[in-house]
Design an enzyme around this catalytic site. Sequence first.
Site: not given
Length: 306
Positions: A11, A139, A246, A252, A287
């Site tokens: 999140v 991760e 951003d 990714d 985002g």
Amino acid sequence: MDIAVIGSNMVDLISYIDKMPKEGETLEAPDFKIGCGGKGANQAVAAAKIGSKVMMITKVGDDLFAENTIQNLESFGIDTEFTSKVSGASSGVAPIFVDPESKNRILIIKGANQHLMPEDVDRATEKLKACSLIVLQLEIPLPTVYRAIEFGNEHGIPVILNPAPASKDLDFDYVCKSDFFIPNESELEILTGMPVESDEQIRAAASVLNEKGVTNVIVTMGIRGVMWVTKEKSQTVESHKVAAIDTTGAGDAFIGCFAHFFVKNGDVLHAIKMATAFAALSVTKRGTQSSYPTTEDVGEFLKLRV
């Protein structure tokens, strides 16, 4: 199924800041957003948005974030049959700080991602065997990454390994069994202990990995572009100059799009070029997943570039 992403979800707690506070200092920040992220989930969403059929093997907690994460993946058409909850664990969380120059600083709390085990890979055997590509990051526990690489090798499925966040504990015997190793320049520096300030230094560091047995090293270098290095050659694809807002999740975005086009036609250079455009578009909005473009967006972008 085209692509299996075995990895993390987070999140994203994104603070847009004017500057980082000093120790003991409290500053007001102009904006804050909550979003769905995590390197694995981001890569899965990127591949799905550009047109791939994607399944995801991941773990969420039993907190208020869990259902939202699952519903978010499903909203992009991602198969969540093997996305499961861990009782008593929090979901993964990533506080992210983005400055006015679009540079970011990120902390990660792995939470339920630490509970993704090798047996979770084996549990999905039948569906995994039907996939054309496996995509991995760091991760999640390393034994799970290693089992997924082994699974790909056992069943003739190509594997992409994104060594993020970089870990010196990474076993290069397994890295060499992956088909594509895709670090950014900082991760390359950590893993090789070599400088990466120039293209020549990046090429030299990547070549060390080739000598160890890594077949394809693809280094993402931000505004400097992307370098693909094999034992036989190296090739650089220039970045697209855009007004960045951003940069969170741009790496990714690249990997998810690269995975899609590699599965589609097997042309590595074409996949790199398309992924470079996809990632460039992603940094023009705030985002992570919410910034990822569609196939139509990328097509229009490239038309204007020609």
